[in-house]
Write a protein that holds these residues in place. Structure first.
Motif, PDB file in Angstrom:
ATOM      1  N   ARG A 172       1.529   2.059  11.033  1.00  0.00           N
ATOM      2  CA  ARG A 172       1.245   0.633  11.274  1.00  0.00           C
ATOM      3  C   ARG A 172       2.415  -0.240  10.830  1.00  0.00           C
ATOM      4  O   ARG A 172       2.764  -1.202  11.510  1.00  0.00           O
ATOM      5  N   ARG A 190       0.829  -1.210   0.000  1.00  0.00           N
ATOM      6  CA  ARG A 190       0.000   0.000   0.000  1.00  0.00           C
ATOM      7  C   ARG A 190       0.861   1.258   0.000  1.00  0.00           C
ATOM      8  O   ARG A 190       0.567   2.225  -0.693  1.00  0.00           O
ATOM      9  N   GLU A 191       1.953   1.225   0.784  1.00  0.00           N
ATOM     10  CA  GLU A 191       2.831   2.396   0.798  1.00  0.00           C
ATOM     11  C   GLU A 191       3.480   2.605  -0.567  1.00  0.00           C
ATOM     12  O   GLU A 191       3.603   3.729  -1.040  1.00  0.00           O
ATOM     13  N   THR A 227      -1.045   6.737   8.216  1.00  0.00           N
ATOM     14  CA  THR A 227      -1.502   5.612   9.036  1.00  0.00           C
ATOM     15  C   THR A 227      -0.815   4.320   8.614  1.00  0.00           C
ATOM     16  O   THR A 227      -0.367   3.533   9.456  1.00  0.00           O
ATOM     17  N   VAL A 228      -0.716   4.102   7.307  1.00  0.00           N
ATOM     18  CA  VAL A 228      -0.039   2.914   6.787  1.00  0.00           C
ATOM     19  C   VAL A 228       1.410   2.887   7.259  1.00  0.00           C
ATOM     20  O   VAL A 228       1.921   1.850   7.705  1.00  0.00           O
ATOM     21  N   LEU A 280      -7.294  13.113   2.593  1.00  0.00           N
ATOM     22  CA  LEU A 280      -7.683  11.815   3.159  1.00  0.00           C
ATOM     23  C   LEU A 280      -6.689  10.725   2.758  1.00  0.00           C
ATOM     24  O   LEU A 280      -6.313   9.880   3.571  1.00  0.00           O
ATOM     25  N   ALA A 281      -6.258  10.741   1.501  1.00  0.00           N
ATOM     26  CA  ALA A 281      -5.267   9.764   1.037  1.00  0.00           C
ATOM     27  C   ALA A 281      -3.953   9.938   1.788  1.00  0.00           C
ATOM     28  O   ALA A 281      -3.318   8.950   2.192  1.00  0.00           O
ATOM     29  N   SER A 289      -3.567  11.178   4.778  1.00  0.00           N
ATOM     30  CA  SER A 289      -3.800  10.713   6.146  1.00  0.00           C
ATOM     31  C   SER A 289      -3.717   9.186   6.196  1.00  0.00           C
ATOM     32  O   SER A 289      -3.105   8.611   7.111  1.00  0.00           O
ATOM     33  N   GLU A 290      -4.312   8.537   5.214  1.00  0.00           N
ATOM     34  CA  GLU A 290      -4.235   7.079   5.153  1.00  0.00           C
ATOM     35  C   GLU A 290      -2.784   6.619   4.977  1.00  0.00           C
ATOM     36  O   GLU A 290      -2.349   5.649   5.597  1.00  0.00           O
ATOM     37  N   TRP A 291      -2.031   7.328   4.153  1.00  0.00           N
ATOM     38  CA  TRP A 291      -0.624   6.990   3.939  1.00  0.00           C
ATOM     39  C   TRP A 291       0.155   7.085   5.250  1.00  0.00           C
ATOM     40  O   TRP A 291       0.947   6.210   5.591  1.00  0.00           O
TER      41      TRP A 291
END
Length: 144
Positions: free
Chosen positions: A111, A68-69, A107-108, A100-101, A103-105
């Protein structure tokens, strides 16, 4: 808080006191009575959950997150979400989707870091796994 929850004023106090007793929140002040989230408690819970995963499960999750990253790197053509100017990737009225993308990045990445740290701390062969990911280009070493 009671007003927002549509309940009696004593209800949030009672529940917050209980949460403070078990370590989920910490009391900051008496007047007004305020609490903050105890980040170390949530980190501890997360580490316990990660500790229950098998080595294969950790590797599978880490591989998924690194894929994903890589997709985010390709999409934005940069190494880090901090290097992205949202307005360069969207029209003004669609900039929220880029945020939003990003922010998700972030988070990825967080994690992935936690999973890699758990694997390094708990399992002896993680260094080999991480080196494999680096060789594949899925993960990049941070340069000092």
């Amino acid at each position: 808080m009671a007003e927002r929850a549509s309940c009696a004023p004593d209800t949030p106090r009672r529940h917050l006191k209980r949460l403070a007793d078990i370590g989920v929140v910490e009391r900051v002040s008496e007047s007004p009575l305020t609490y903050v989230r105890n980040e170390s408690y949530f980190e501890w819970r997360l580490r316990n959950r990660l500790g229950d995963l098998s080595r294969d499960e950790l590797h599978d999750r880490l591989a998924e997150l690194t894929e994903r990253e890589s997709a985010f790197r390709e999409r934005f053509d940069v190494e880090s979400p901090t290097d992205v100017d949202a307005l360069d990737h969207a029209e003004y009225d669609d900039v929220e989707s880029v945020w939003l993308a990003l922010s998700e990045w972030r988070t990825v990445r967080a994690r992935s870091g936690r999973l890699a740290a758990e694997d390094v701390n708990a399992r002896p062969n993680c260094r080999t796994w991480f080196r494999t990911l680096v060789r594949r280009g899925s993960v990049r070493r941070r340069r000092s």
